[in-house]
Design a protein around this motif. Structure first.
Motif, PDB file in Angstrom:
ATOM      1  N   ASP A 236      -0.571   8.561  -4.151  1.00  0.00           N
ATOM      2  CA  ASP A 236      -1.039   9.723  -3.399  1.00  0.00           C
ATOM      3  C   ASP A 236      -0.223  10.949  -3.810  1.00  0.00           C
ATOM      4  O   ASP A 236       0.968  11.051  -3.521  1.00  0.00           O
TER       5      ASP A 236
ATOM      6  N   PRO B  21       4.612   8.141   0.975  1.00  0.00           N
ATOM      7  CA  PRO B  21       3.483   7.269   1.337  1.00  0.00           C
ATOM      8  C   PRO B  21       3.892   5.977   2.020  1.00  0.00           C
ATOM      9  O   PRO B  21       3.131   5.439   2.825  1.00  0.00           O
TER      10      PRO B  21
ATOM     11  N   SER C 259       1.802   3.439  -3.855  1.00  0.00           N
ATOM     12  CA  SER C 259       0.830   4.506  -3.676  1.00  0.00           C
ATOM     13  C   SER C 259       0.974   5.584  -4.742  1.00  0.00           C
ATOM     14  O   SER C 259       2.075   5.946  -5.146  1.00  0.00           O
TER      15      SER C 259
ATOM     16  N   VAL D 213       0.825  -1.206   0.000  1.00  0.00           N
ATOM     17  CA  VAL D 213       0.000   0.000   0.000  1.00  0.00           C
ATOM     18  C   VAL D 213       0.864   1.263   0.000  1.00  0.00           C
ATOM     19  O   VAL D 213       0.452   2.303  -0.508  1.00  0.00           O
ATOM     20  N   GLY D 214       2.068   1.178   0.534  1.00  0.00           N
ATOM     21  CA  GLY D 214       2.957   2.334   0.512  1.00  0.00           C
ATOM     22  C   GLY D 214       3.876   2.347  -0.680  1.00  0.00           C
ATOM     23  O   GLY D 214       4.163   3.398  -1.254  1.00  0.00           O
TER      24      GLY D 214
END
Length: 811
Positions: A17, A23, A15, A11-12
């Motif tokens: 984002d 992230p 990412s 998820v990091g």
């Protein structure tokens, strides 16, 4: 330094984002547990590490950086954690990491991974073959009947690991599944690195060195004048054709602390006002909603200036005509870091937009000598860094935290409601008060992350009596129970391992909040010589680099190369570290894209000069005769190549192409083709491009032999490539991986797929760039080395570069 956390959650790593600068660290921060707070456990004892528990059952534990093994223990079975149950794991690895800043300063630190799972408990579907050889076999000794672990083993510096190598799976302590994780430095190593910084100094000064990285900081004294527009702006608010929005005029009523950084082309600024008594108030606190560019303000709490970074070149050219290169540094750093600055003092005004009061913004000249200028390299106190030794720390001689001393350090003396303590001892009452304070007081845990604490290691048995002796005092847990106290020490000593480390018993160390340390140094952007050597794959396709031994990779970065294939100047690794922050190559993705291009342009760092004879360059970049064009046509026909033109038309076409190329490059004099051949890490080509770069640097590169400096001087070769990257104008629609406008980073920031590599290759090498496969392969490899993907991309032609001394451990 290339560094990452011990967990690499997808998820990091993947990412997208756009508002988070890191992230991966945002994801791993959520793994920190309440029962392992740094630097004080909730029983008031020192706790020099943190407890991490991921949300993935069999989460791998990875080495955070390249390092050597100091000590380790591999357990076959779980041990007794204190309740006569096999509920704890004693496996651990202690690593020593040594890197350097690119400015010749060494940084040495240690990382500890404690409570690694025992081999007997590995899930069936998790292969132990991911582990380095030394971690696949249990350590000798141990007592299965008494549930005691084997003794630790010394690494003796003979075994090495690379960043992201798997060290094991997280285990448990007293039934709690987590990894105990520490980062510390010895006093000698700490003093050597942090001595030149401003850690622990409340009267900060602008450093005299060029050791800059991360975010910029400006300390603006009270009563500084802020302007609605730069004083020399015209009636339309323009200064040197750069438009400035009209703001407010006034003076600040207290000292301001300003933080500025760039992310994906935007410039962000945060401002705090000194409220006295150690309190800082955030002036850029945003209300819910979005700013003009649609960014969520409640997340940023900062003012944003859209595309500011992408347009730095245009700003520098317009505002600092005498030497735009120096102006470029002023706009990015707030000061000139180059060793040979050429911009006159009277032309260095740098107008920055700053919030100076509630709902008030104005322009201030940050070149003003009264304004102090720092960066993350300085560890400024107003960013929460506190150096705590015995004299100013919250711990007493027993290593117990005094809550009132802790409150004072946090400038927070507010009393909190505390019901009658449930514990039966005075120590228990204080522990309950401490736990409530940490858990219920807003911002305490965040502030604790900035504490850098001097303390003995809990894994050093020479400190045991000092740490635990008080437990035998009247009213404490082991009052009159020598046997119970002895059993406690036996369990503690079974986990300790300091005798195998080679570190001095009883010596105090400097400890950091591990995630704060990693997050901070991930911003540094500098890469050591061994790290850069890893960027050249050991083996790749022939079109890329072919076979490159470790020694060859090191030599190309450090000593350069002179051969029939070209020339590479020495000290390129130093030049690269100096160039990267100037032109914004501060994150792994941009660096990987840049490296992919220069590796192809230079033949895997073999030449900063385009190879060929004078006649070749004349016909390619200057002029082509009818006879030469005709000979080329005849050669193609002899080789039975398909040519869609007649001989006469082919000759006209080729002559016109050569003439057009010469005009584009401004090659106007005989010999210009060879004189201004491609030079630098990204081959700058043609009289016109040499002239434009010279204007940027306030230096004439169109005269012999100065034009050769672009290939023979490592710093010029690297700087010219950075200049090319940020000055390049791209004509394109903003579709997919393509972006139009100035600065190739507009495209580098978009992604890591093959389409992104191709979109970047076009402005570097043309509409049909040569070596497309090599450029993509170089990128995938560099992105793995620099980034946080746990596994190298599948490619049968790629083999990871490894220091030859590590080969035995990588089997």
């Amino acid at each position: 330094m290339i560094i990452s956390p011990p967990f690499l959650p997808a998820v990091g790593v993947s990412s997208n984002d756009a508002f988070s600068t890191d992230p991966l660290m945002d994801a791993v921060d959520k793994y920190e547990q309440d029962h392992g707070i740094y630097p004080v456990a909730l029983d008031r004892r020192r706790h020099t590490g943190i407890h991490l528990k991921s949300d993935i059952l069999d989460q791998r534990v990875h080495a955070i950086a390249d390092g050597e093994v100091v000590a380790y223990r591999v357990c076959e079975f779980a041990i007794d954690g204190g309740d006569s149950k096999a509920d704890s794991n004693a496996g651990f690895v202690l690593l020593k990491h040594t890197t350097e800043t690119g400015e010749g300063r060494a940084l040495t630190f240690y990382s500890l991974y404690m409570h690694l799972l025992d081999l007997d408990s590995y899930p069936i579907d998790v292969t132990k073959q991911q582990l380095p050889e030394f971690l696949r076999t249990k350590s000798p000794g141990g007592n299965r009947d008494e549930l005691l672990p084997p003794p630790a083993q010394a690494g003796n510096g003979l075994m090495k690991v690379q960043r992201k190598d798997v060290l094991g799976l997280r285990g448990a302590c007293q039934g709690w599944r987590h990894l105990h994780f520490e980062i510390f430095m010895t006093k000698k190593d700490f003093d050597e690195y942090f001595g030149p910084t401003q850690l622990g100094k409340e009267q900060v000064v602008t450093p005299a060195t060029s050791d800059y990285w991360g975010h910029s900081y400006f300390v603006i004294p009270e009563d500084t004048q802020f302007f609605p527009l730069p004083p020399d702006a015209d009636a339309n608010g323009k200064l040197g054709d750069i438009a400035f929005e009209k703001l407010q005029v006034d003076k600040n009523k207290a000292t301001l602390y300003v933080e500025a950084w760039f992310h994906k082309g935007q410039k962000y600024t945060k401002v705090w006002r000194d409220e006295g008594n150690g309190q800082l108030r955030l002036l850029t606190m945003a209300q819910p909603g979005t700013d003009k560019s649609g960014q969520p303000l409640e997340r940023l709490q900062a003012q944003a200036e859209k595309d500011y970074e992408y347009t730095l070149y245009d700003r520098a050219m317009a505002l600092y005509k005498t030497c735009p290169s120096d102006g470029y540094e002023l706009l990015r750093f707030g000061r000139i870091l180059s060793k040979s600055d050429k911009l006159p003092e009277g032309e260095r005004a740098t107008w920055m937009r700053v919030t100076f009061d509630d709902d008030k913004q104005g322009y201030v000249d940050i070149n003003n000598a009264k304004i102090k200028k720092l960066s993350d390299a300085d560890f400024p106190f107003f960013k929460g860094w506190q150096k705590l030794d015995e004299a100013n720390g919250p711990f007493d001689a027993d290593g117990l935290c005094d809550i009132d001393a802790l409150k004072a350090l946090m400038c927070n003396a507010k009393e909190r409601y505390m019901p009658e303590a449930l514990a039966r001892t005075e120590s228990g009452k204080k522990a309950e008060a401490l736990a409530r304070y940490v858990r219920t007081t807003k911002g305490v845990r965040e502030q604790l992350r900035g504490f850098i604490c001097e303390a003995p290691s809990e894994w050093d048995s020479s400190n045991n009596e000092q740490r635990f002796g008080k437990l035998k005092a009247p009213g404490e847990h082991f009052e009159g129970d020598e046997k119970g106290y002895g059993n406690l020490l036996k369990r503690v000593e079974s986990l300790q391992f300091w005798d195998e480390t080679g570190l001095t018993p009883g010596e105090k160390l400097w400890f950091f909040h591990p995630l704060a340390f990693i997050r901070h140094f991930r911003k540094c952007g500098w890469r050591s010589l061994p790290e850069l050597a890893q960027m050249l794959p050991r083996k790749s396709s022939v079109e890329a680099g072919g076979l490159i031994e470790w020694g060859t990779a090191v030599d190309r970065w450090q000593d350069g190369e002179t051969s029939k294939l070209g020339f590479m100047p020495p000290n390129m690794y130093l030049a690269m570290n100096r160039m990267w922050p100037k032109y914004g190559f501060t994150d792994p993705q941009r660096q990987a894209h840049f490296l992919a291009q220069i590796f192809k342009e230079t033949g895997a760092l073999r030449s900063t000069v385009e190879y060929g004879g004078d006649n070749y360059f004349r016909t390619k970049y200057e002029v082509l005769t009818e006879q030469e064009a005709g000979a080329a046509f005849d050669s193609l026909k002899a080789k039975k190549k398909a040519v869609k033109y007649s001989r006469e038309d082919y000759i006209k076409m080729r002559i016109a192409q050569a003439r057009q190329k010469a005009e584009e490059l401004e090659n106007t004099q005989p010999g210009d083709g060879a004189r201004f051949r491609g030079r630098g890490l990204i081959h700058l080509t043609g009289r016109g491009n040499y002239r434009k770069y010279g204007r940027f640097r306030k230096s004439d590169f169109t005269t012999d032999p100065k034009c050769e400096l672009i290939s023979t001087d490592a710093f010029v070769a690297a700087d010219s490539a950075g200049y090319f990257w940020v000055s390049k104008w791209m004509v394109s629609k903003d579709i997919g991986a393509s972006r139009g406008g100035r600065n190739i980073s507009r495209r580098a920031d978009l992604g890591v797929e093959d389409d992104n590599v191709h979109a970047i290759s076009v402005p570097v090498n043309g509409i049909n760039p040569n070596g497309p496969v090599a450029r993509k392969q170089f990128f995938r490899y560099a992105n793995f080395i620099l980034g946080d993907l746990p596994s190298m991309p599948a490619d049968r032609d790629l083999v990871r570069q490894t220091d030859d001394s590590q080969q035995e451990q990588k089997k």
